[in-house]
Design a protein around this motif. Sequence first.
Motif, mmCIF file in Angstrom:
data_model
loop_
_atom_site.group_PDB
_atom_site.id
_atom_site.type_symbol
_atom_site.label_atom_id
_atom_site.label_comp_id
_atom_site.label_asym_id
_atom_site.label_seq_id
_atom_site.Cartn_x
_atom_site.Cartn_y
_atom_site.Cartn_z
ATOM 1 N N TYR A 1 0.822 -1.205 0.000
ATOM 2 C CA TYR A 1 0.000 0.000 0.000
ATOM 3 C C TYR A 1 0.857 1.257 0.000
ATOM 4 O O TYR A 1 0.523 2.255 -0.643
ATOM 5 N N ALA A 2 1.986 1.222 0.714
ATOM 6 C CA ALA A 2 2.878 2.385 0.730
ATOM 7 C C ALA A 2 3.461 2.646 -0.651
ATOM 8 O O ALA A 2 3.685 3.794 -1.046
ATOM 9 N N SER A 3 3.693 1.577 -1.424
ATOM 10 C CA SER A 3 4.327 1.715 -2.744
ATOM 11 C C SER A 3 3.336 2.046 -3.846
ATOM 12 O O SER A 3 3.669 2.764 -4.788
ATOM 13 N N HIS A 4 2.114 1.513 -3.765
ATOM 14 C CA HIS A 4 1.233 1.534 -4.929
ATOM 15 C C HIS A 4 -0.144 2.153 -4.721
ATOM 16 O O HIS A 4 -0.899 2.287 -5.674
ATOM 17 N N PHE A 5 -0.480 2.524 -3.493
ATOM 18 C CA PHE A 5 -1.830 3.021 -3.255
ATOM 19 C C PHE A 5 -1.789 4.362 -2.512
ATOM 20 O O PHE A 5 -0.794 4.728 -1.925
ATOM 21 N N ASP A 6 -2.910 5.051 -2.542
ATOM 22 C CA ASP A 6 -3.023 6.270 -1.764
ATOM 23 C C ASP A 6 -3.004 5.935 -0.272
ATOM 24 O O ASP A 6 -3.306 4.804 0.131
ATOM 25 N N LYS A 7 -2.724 6.946 0.523
ATOM 26 C CA LYS A 7 -2.505 6.757 1.963
ATOM 27 C C LYS A 7 -3.660 6.037 2.670
ATOM 28 O O LYS A 7 -3.458 5.119 3.454
ATOM 29 N N ASP A 8 -4.899 6.443 2.368
ATOM 30 C CA ASP A 8 -6.051 5.902 3.101
ATOM 31 C C ASP A 8 -6.769 4.783 2.353
ATOM 32 O O ASP A 8 -7.855 4.367 2.752
ATOM 33 N N TYR A 9 -6.148 4.292 1.271
ATOM 34 C CA TYR A 9 -6.819 3.325 0.407
ATOM 35 C C TYR A 9 -7.082 2.004 1.124
ATOM 36 O O TYR A 9 -8.142 1.400 0.976
ATOM 37 N N LEU A 10 -6.098 1.539 1.914
ATOM 38 C CA LEU A 10 -6.225 0.246 2.602
ATOM 39 C C LEU A 10 -7.442 0.226 3.505
ATOM 40 O O LEU A 10 -8.270 -0.686 3.443
ATOM 41 N N GLU A 11 -7.597 1.261 4.335
ATOM 42 C CA GLU A 11 -8.726 1.302 5.266
ATOM 43 C C GLU A 11 -10.054 1.382 4.518
ATOM 44 O O GLU A 11 -11.011 0.676 4.846
ATOM 45 N N ALA A 12 -10.097 2.235 3.473
ATOM 46 C CA ALA A 12 -11.335 2.381 2.695
ATOM 47 C C ALA A 12 -11.718 1.076 2.023
ATOM 48 O O ALA A 12 -12.898 0.683 2.002
ATOM 49 N N GLU A 13 -10.723 0.356 1.481
ATOM 50 C CA GLU A 13 -11.018 -0.901 0.788
ATOM 51 C C GLU A 13 -11.463 -1.989 1.761
ATOM 52 O O GLU A 13 -12.372 -2.767 1.472
ATOM 53 N N GLN A 14 -10.835 -2.036 2.948
ATOM 54 C CA GLN A 14 -11.242 -3.025 3.943
ATOM 55 C C GLN A 14 -12.679 -2.755 4.411
ATOM 56 O O GLN A 14 -13.472 -3.688 4.582
#
Length: 579
Positions: A531-544
């Motif tokens: 996520y740090a390399s390929h996604f926006d900062k808050d993407y992980l939480e939003a996707e989960q």
Amino acid sequence: MIKVDNLSFSFPQKELFKNISFTLEEAQHCAFIGTNGNGKSTLIDILMDPDRYLFEGKLEIDPTCKIGHVSQFSQLDKTKETTVFEYIGEQFIKIQNEITSICMEMETSSDIESLLEKYQLALDAFDAIGGDDFESNMNKKLNLANLMKLKDLRVSDLSGGEFKLIQVMKEMLHRPDVMIMDEPDVFLDFDNLNALKNLINSHKGILLVVTHNRYLLNHCFNKVIHLEDMEIQEFDGRYLDYNFSLLQTKIELQEIAVAEKEESERNEKIINNLRVIATYNSEASRGRALKARVRFQERLEARRIKAPFVAIKQPDIRFGIENEIEDAVVVNVNNYSVTFDELLLDNVNFEIKSTDKVAIIGSNGTGKTTLLRDIFKNNKDSIEINADVKVAYLSQVQDEMLKDSNTIVEEFIDAGFATYDEVRSYLSNYGFEGEIVNQKIASLSGGEKNLLQLAKVSASNANVLLLDEPTSHLDTYTQIALEKAIVDYKGAIIMISHDFYTVVNGMDYVLIINDKTIRKMSMRKFRQMIYASHFDKDYLEAEQNKKSVEMKIELALKATDFERAKGLVDELEALIKLL
């Protein structure tokens, strides 16, 4: 630029399209999706060379339209000494040399008029590919894909993933009006996949891309063309929004279906009562009432909504296990090394326990496939396999495990099935029904071949599965079915995959190749790294959060609680806007 109007096409053994229509217009980056074997690659072949195919309907292509193409299967020519610059700039260099040759000829020739004509044609061709800025544009593409370091390397020294990206750049630099790519993401590692995303998003022309990669689908396209069961559906918008619209339609249709079922059951009871009465009361009015009710029931059945884009059947993938091993080491790798032209892996050490689900992660060309194949062959002193282990292997080189000259049925008879009926019954769970089981394996799509490999692996009832890129070519519905099968499986899995979603949804931890050796990494750290390399900062939480709400909607639909499902849809819509 391109208009398809009521196009129909079939092979002798299968009808592919029936009166399909769609358009490709300026500034559209279009994802072309659909389940495996529905004819996406065939439709691309028709667009590329319509004179080769006998189809019904109209295909209108602007005569000035220039089409670029990156095929699904591309072979590296290992015999050529061409550099990356020479390969990408082949047309540029050719025209440049032609202009130089014409200028030299002008110095001595008396036929200046014909040479001037040739010179002008060459200049026009040079201008058409942006000749004055060609090298600058090429450097920009290489930098965008973080591949500038490859510019002076020989093409034959590239990994398969690097070569695929170089092909994409070459086609884009020819400035086509329409760029068509068939699964350009297959086998790309995370870095190369991100590079492909950047190349797609930077492209100014029309794009039509066949892909099942959820990372690209979620980040690259502003239009979706969905081919399913011979029909086409167009959607102007993101893939995330398209899936959301399908979910809304699914809820609506299920609610209608439940109401219609209840109405149909009530009507069936009335018909049965009228039939009972008719046995002892033969009045004409009773007969007319019965006939009217039967006709009404027929109309109810006829109007049932058919939704091929919503009710898509997933294959029923289940990895059986004949002999479970209790809490023991099943694979032990100790001081393993592998060398080809150079040392790829050195002093590799790890062990796999009987229920571990592990992904091996590393860049293209780092020796992952060789390691997995060596575990399967079990012929190295550095690899020790538990005596109670039965191994099943899925290869990314599909003809390594499938015989192209076999029919599907013959392949499974060879694998130990007793009768044709047994094969047919088993394969129906994987969507292979009817005459397709008599087709040669060579005629199948890449996704269908991988699904067959999964069916063979499942039938083996092995307690250790070695899966090399199992999601390659698989449609998204089958990928999700595979993830569920992985989670439910009671044995050990060692999987090579560049599909982020399959790794994080199914694996316990990862083995990362780093500096020619392997280290263990928890899934939490792996998620954070990607996520740090390929996604926006808050993407992980939003996707989960999105996934959590989707699961709640699924449970509400199973319970036919449509009001709760609709309430959750509003919550889901807000989350999708954050992605």
